[in-house]
Scaffold this active site. Structure first.
Site, PDB file in Angstrom:
ATOM      1  N   TYR A   1       0.859  -1.190   0.000  1.00 42.21           N
ATOM      2  CA  TYR A   1       0.000   0.000   0.000  1.00 42.21           C
ATOM      3  C   TYR A   1       0.897   1.242   0.000  1.00 42.21           C
ATOM      4  O   TYR A   1       1.876   1.303  -0.726  1.00 42.21           O
ATOM      5  CB  TYR A   1      -0.965  -0.063   1.186  1.00 42.21           C
ATOM      6  CG  TYR A   1      -2.148   0.854   1.032  1.00 42.21           C
ATOM      7  CD1 TYR A   1      -2.976   0.772  -0.083  1.00 42.21           C
ATOM      8  CD2 TYR A   1      -2.423   1.825   1.993  1.00 42.21           C
ATOM      9  CE1 TYR A   1      -4.054   1.627  -0.254  1.00 42.21           C
ATOM     10  CE2 TYR A   1      -3.509   2.679   1.843  1.00 42.21           C
ATOM     11  CZ  TYR A   1      -4.313   2.581   0.717  1.00 42.21           C
ATOM     12  OH  TYR A   1      -5.375   3.431   0.559  1.00 42.21           O
TER      13      TYR A   1
ATOM     14  N   LYS B   1     -20.324 -20.893  -9.216  1.00 44.99           N
ATOM     15  CA  LYS B   1     -19.683 -20.755 -10.525  1.00 44.99           C
ATOM     16  C   LYS B   1     -18.241 -20.303 -10.347  1.00 44.99           C
ATOM     17  O   LYS B   1     -17.329 -20.799 -11.017  1.00 44.99           O
ATOM     18  CB  LYS B   1     -20.464 -19.732 -11.363  1.00 44.99           C
ATOM     19  CG  LYS B   1     -20.059 -19.698 -12.815  1.00 44.99           C
ATOM     20  CD  LYS B   1     -20.627 -20.883 -13.577  1.00 44.99           C
ATOM     21  CE  LYS B   1     -20.390 -20.757 -15.052  1.00 44.99           C
ATOM     22  NZ  LYS B   1     -21.462 -21.327 -15.853  1.00 44.99           N
TER      23      LYS B   1
ATOM     24  N   GLU C   1     -24.576 -14.805 -16.291  1.00 46.59           N
ATOM     25  CA  GLU C   1     -25.176 -16.035 -15.757  1.00 46.59           C
ATOM     26  C   GLU C   1     -26.605 -15.771 -15.304  1.00 46.59           C
ATOM     27  O   GLU C   1     -26.915 -14.710 -14.737  1.00 46.59           O
ATOM     28  CB  GLU C   1     -24.350 -16.518 -14.553  1.00 46.59           C
ATOM     29  CG  GLU C   1     -24.634 -17.925 -14.135  1.00 46.59           C
ATOM     30  CD  GLU C   1     -23.879 -18.950 -14.959  1.00 46.59           C
ATOM     31  OE1 GLU C   1     -24.211 -20.146 -14.833  1.00 46.59           O
ATOM     32  OE2 GLU C   1     -22.975 -18.568 -15.718  1.00 46.59           O
ATOM     33  N   ASP C   2     -27.470 -16.748 -15.557  1.00 48.97           N
ATOM     34  CA  ASP C   2     -28.819 -16.771 -14.991  1.00 48.97           C
ATOM     35  C   ASP C   2     -29.603 -15.475 -15.242  1.00 48.97           C
ATOM     36  O   ASP C   2     -30.205 -14.899 -14.326  1.00 48.97           O
ATOM     37  CB  ASP C   2     -28.752 -17.072 -13.486  1.00 48.97           C
ATOM     38  CG  ASP C   2     -28.344 -18.516 -13.220  1.00 48.97           C
ATOM     39  OD1 ASP C   2     -28.164 -19.258 -14.197  1.00 48.97           O
ATOM     40  OD2 ASP C   2     -28.197 -18.887 -12.048  1.00 48.97           O
TER      41      ASP C   2
ATOM     42  N   GLY D   1     -35.438 -21.486 -25.243  1.00 41.74           N
ATOM     43  CA  GLY D   1     -34.800 -20.521 -24.353  1.00 41.74           C
ATOM     44  C   GLY D   1     -33.407 -20.158 -24.844  1.00 41.74           C
ATOM     45  O   GLY D   1     -33.005 -20.499 -25.965  1.00 41.74           O
TER      46      GLY D   1
ATOM     47  N   ALA E   1     -30.399 -21.266 -24.044  1.00 38.16           N
ATOM     48  CA  ALA E   1     -29.522 -22.382 -24.395  1.00 38.16           C
ATOM     49  C   ALA E   1     -29.941 -23.018 -25.709  1.00 38.16           C
ATOM     50  O   ALA E   1     -29.098 -23.352 -26.560  1.00 38.16           O
ATOM     51  CB  ALA E   1     -29.524 -23.422 -23.280  1.00 38.16           C
TER      52      ALA E   1
ATOM     53  N   ASN F   1     -32.863 -31.194 -16.600  1.00 39.94           N
ATOM     54  CA  ASN F   1     -32.381 -31.668 -15.310  1.00 39.94           C
ATOM     55  C   ASN F   1     -33.405 -31.341 -14.220  1.00 39.94           C
ATOM     56  O   ASN F   1     -34.007 -30.266 -14.247  1.00 39.94           O
ATOM     57  CB  ASN F   1     -31.036 -31.009 -14.976  1.00 39.94           C
ATOM     58  CG  ASN F   1     -29.875 -31.967 -15.143  1.00 39.94           C
ATOM     59  OD1 ASN F   1     -30.022 -33.163 -14.909  1.00 39.94           O
ATOM     60  ND2 ASN F   1     -28.737 -31.455 -15.548  1.00 39.94           N
TER      61      ASN F   1
ATOM     62  N   ASN G   1     -21.556 -28.122 -18.652  1.00 40.47           N
ATOM     63  CA  ASN G   1     -20.874 -26.894 -19.054  1.00 40.47           C
ATOM     64  C   ASN G   1     -19.461 -26.774 -18.511  1.00 40.47           C
ATOM     65  O   ASN G   1     -18.639 -26.035 -19.056  1.00 40.47           O
ATOM     66  CB  ASN G   1     -21.687 -25.667 -18.605  1.00 40.47           C
ATOM     67  CG  ASN G   1     -22.905 -25.449 -19.471  1.00 40.47           C
ATOM     68  OD1 ASN G   1     -23.336 -26.344 -20.196  1.00 40.47           O
ATOM     69  ND2 ASN G   1     -23.481 -24.262 -19.411  1.00 40.47           N
TER      70      ASN G   1
END
Length: 763
Positions: A40, A95, A137-138, A197, A199, A287, A319
């Protein structure tokens, strides 16, 4: 066995200890005032000034080059839907965990509390100075398409929405290989995509990039076949609308070559499957329940090639085969984007890897004698260590060739070696051993089942299909603990030795122990009394084949726990007993022995211990490199320990040339190959670190593993008992539930190894 996801277990996993699954750790020394002044103020000003002159220097002086943002607004989390940014955070942390363990990429997860596309895009754009890449994501469709497209156009770092492209890349590789095996040409196959969708759209686009014809593709959503005459049609779906006079899934799959399921479970019927073309390809990726049950599908059509999203069937479209390595390659060349060519390069790299000879470690992990390219192996297994060295270089090359790389790689062989060295195999070895255990679970008798931690571990190994527990102890106390903690062990066998006293089994055990130990001071009445001790009873269960292995020692000292097994089961003919710890370090596993049994072994005993260690480490599909330790290096001292250890190495070189071993040497030289090579270039360890340490006596080994466990941030798995005639394992006092599970897993694999050894001897 299907894994039961216990709600409370999942909550405990995420909440116990430090909440969550990730933490930030320093990568530079911080111990002194000088360290802090460099980290620092005032030292930090220097890299700041360099970066202000050249922004690219941020990659040189900060963590940016290995830092990915995992970003979501929680609008499409798993199968849970729009549950909000806060609720999506556990998934984003998960993730990040996968990025780290599979590709050594650091991650900050960012949950944005907005559903406004403009606001989302502006926030992420403003974060560009922080990150080397962005993993979206999502995020629900259709917003996810616009968000990704705009960020790719407006940012100069790699951006990828994995929900779209991850599944597309992995299933694309699987489709290439499935078509090859079925002798179908991708440009001619009729493809039905059930689902529309993010995917599904991305999968369809990548199949077209791989050669599929748009006119041969039919896509369906909840309303049925997406037709061009539909009154309301989203832009993303309109690209795949058809004019053909079909309306239902039943009509669409008739005569189809390929079914791609990204929808809901059990929507593809047996009759629909029968109506497909010869040699059908079915990717049922919903799934947890696929669009058609795997066993039902393969029973219905013997000519089928099938993939699912599940790990308990062949050909898992996962994935994790793609995204860690795609970002790894992109980061390593400082790519400005992840373009179509890089994705296609990943597809072909994954597809080609499936055609290569599978490493024995992968075969062993899945208990396959010879995994090879074919209908049940069209894509690699997720734990294949070659994925990082196959996919990342392919992506990096594509980035360089298409002009989006700011760095070039001149020596790809050196790059591949760098990738191999990135990942220690600490967690990987436990994952691989767990996979192997699940392939052939064994009966494990727990001698201290009247303890909550034992019961909790027993429930977990039973639920996860690692082992079949047998609970030994006071029945009333065990039942009370099960009820008190709401454990699910209803079908697990409970045995109380005190209830067994008049049984034929109990008397059989008593007579066996009496006959075996009558000349060692044990009377018949003494044997009867000893058999009430659960360690004696459990050892007899193993000896008579009524259990495969036993676990003890949580509440007893080591000697008390192991003595009954030694008296009842004994050692392998011509062998001695030793104890080994597997130390899981950030640099990979290191095996310590002997740490529990032999107090001051002789030269002959140390030779035998070394041979036992070598054999044991090989069971984990690791090539052992033994270092016999001392306080001296190669004759630098002539004390009792150096002379003893020096002679051990000489005898091992003479009588066991197949063992890679050297010494005597100090511990730092054993684990630091550069130090060893610079000072002792003649060493037979040949420039590599030792992974198996042979200690000259019990006190040195015991002190070393306990210090490393407490100070070195290493997890100790063990003690693993070596040399017994049948597998027996003793826990550390007061082990955690996790440590008990690890020990059970190793015990199961130990039973499997014993069985294989006996088969080989009979042959």
């Amino acid at each position: 066995m299907k894994v039961k996801n216990k709600k409370q277990d999942a909550l405990d996993y995420h909440s116990k200890g430090r909440p969550g699954k990730i933490e930030v750790v320093p990568t530079k020394p911080t111990n002194s005032q000088r360290d802090l002044s460099l980290a620092y103020s005032p030292g930090v000003a220097e890299p700041c000034l360099r970066i202000s002159e050249n922004k690219e220097d941020a990659y040189k002086y900060t963590a940016k080059g290995n830092l990915v943002a995992v970003i979501s607004n929680g609008t499409s989390v798993l199968g849970l839907g729009d549950i909000g940014a806060d609720a999506g955070k556990p998934v984003m942390e998960g993730k990040g965990l996968l990025f780290k363990i599979f590709a050594d990429i650091d991650v900050f997860d960012l949950e944005l509390n907005t559903k406004n596309v403009d606001e989302f895009v502006n926030i992420v754009k403003a974060l560009e100075p922080t990150f080397g890449g962005v993993n979206l994501e999502d995020i629900k469709a259709p917003e996810c398409f616009e968000i990704e497209q705009r960020l790719k156009e407006e940012m100069s770092i790699p951006v990828m929405h994995d929900d779209q492209h991850g599944t597309a890349i992995i299933s694309g590789a699987a489709l290439i290989n499935a078509c090859e095996i079925q002798k179908k040409k991708i440009e001619k196959v009729k493809i039905v995509v059930n689902g529309a969708g993010a995917a599904a759209i991305s999968c369809t686009k990548i199949y077209i990039s791989l050669g599929a014809k748009k006119e041969n593709i039919v896509m369906l959503d909840r309303a049925g076949v997406i037709r061009s005459d539909r009154k309301v049609l989203e832009k993303t779906k309109s690209e795949f609308a058809t004019d053909v006079d079909i309306h239902t899934l039943e009509e669409a799959v008739k005569g189809a070559d390929v079914f791609i399921g990204l929808s809901a479970g059990n929507v593809l019927s047996v009759d629909m499957l029968k109506s497909m073309n010869k040699k059908p390809i079915v990717f049922a990726m919903a799934n947890p329940d696929p669009e058609i049950d795997y066993d039902l599908a393969t029973k219905t059509r013997s000519d089928i090639i099938m993939a699912t999203g599940r790990s308990d069937f062949p050909n898992q479209v996962n994935n994790v085969l793609g995204f860690p390595y795609i970002f790894r390659g992109a980061l390593d060349v400082r790519a400005t984007a992840i373009n179509e060519e890089m994705k296609i390069a990943a597809v072909y790299a994954i597809a080609e890897l499936a055609k290569k000879s599978v490493p024995e470690a992968v075969n062993e992990a899945y208990e396959e004698s010879n995994l090879k390219f074919g209908k049940d192996y069209i894509i690699p297994k997720p734990n294949d260590p070659r994925l990082i060295t196959s996919v990342a270089p392919a992506v990096a090359k594509a980035a360089i060739e298409t002009g989006v790389a700011r760095n070039t790689i001149d020596d790809f062989e050196a790059y591949v070696n760098q990738l191999r060295n990135r990942l220690g195999s600490d967690d990987r070895i436990i994952r691989d051993v767990t996979v192997l255990a699940k392939k052939d679970p064994k009966r494990v008798v727990f001698t201290e089942a009247d303890n909550y931690k034992i019961l909790k571990a027993a429930q977990i190994v039973n639920d996860e299909g690692i082992a079949y527990p047998i609970l030994l102890g006071n029945r009333k106390k065990i039942d009370n603990l099960i009820k008190e903690h709401n454990l699910e062990l209803g079908e697990v066998e409970i045995i109380d030795p005190f209830e067994e006293q008049n049984s034929e089994r109990f008397q059989k055990y008593v007579q066996f122990l009496f006959k075996k130990r009558q000349r060692r001071g044990i009377t018949e009445s003494g044997a009867n009394k000893l058999m009430l001790d659960r360690n004696y009873f459990a050892a007899c269960m193993v000896e008579f084949g009524e259990a495969d292995t036993l676990i003890s020692g949580l509440t007893k000292n080591y000697g008390t726990a192991i003595k009954p097994a030694l008296q009842v089961i004994g050692t392998q003919p011509g062998s001695r007993v030793a104890g080994m710890y597997m130390m899981l370090t950030k640099k990979g596993p290191v095996f310590f022995g002997d740490t529990t049994i032999n107090e001051n072994p002789t030269i002959d005993e140390l030779v035998d211990i070394s041979v036992l260690l070598d054999k044991a480490v090989r069971r984990f599909n690791i090539k052992p490199r033994l270092a016999v330790l001392s306080y001296s290096n190669f004759g630098s001292s002539d004390g009792v320990v150096p002379v003893k250890t020096r002679e051990v190495v000489r005898r091992l070189h003479e009588s066991h040339p197949e063992i890679t071993v050297d010494g005597e040497m100090q511990g730092n030289f054993a684990i630091n190959p550069e130090l060893l090579t610079d000072n002792f270039p003649f060493s037979t360890l040949d420039g590599q670190a030792a992974n198996t340490l042979v200690f000259p006596n019990l006190e040195s080994g015991n002190i070393a593993y306990k210090l490393l466990q407490e100070l070195g941030d290493a997890e100790a798995v063990g003690p693993i008992l070596l040399g017994m005639n049948k597998p027996v394992h003793v826990l550390q006092l007061d082990s955690s539930v996790r440590e008990i599970i690890n020990m059970v897993t190793i015990a199961v694999v130990d039973v499997q190894s014993h069985a294989k050894s006996k088969k080989k001897k009979r042959k």
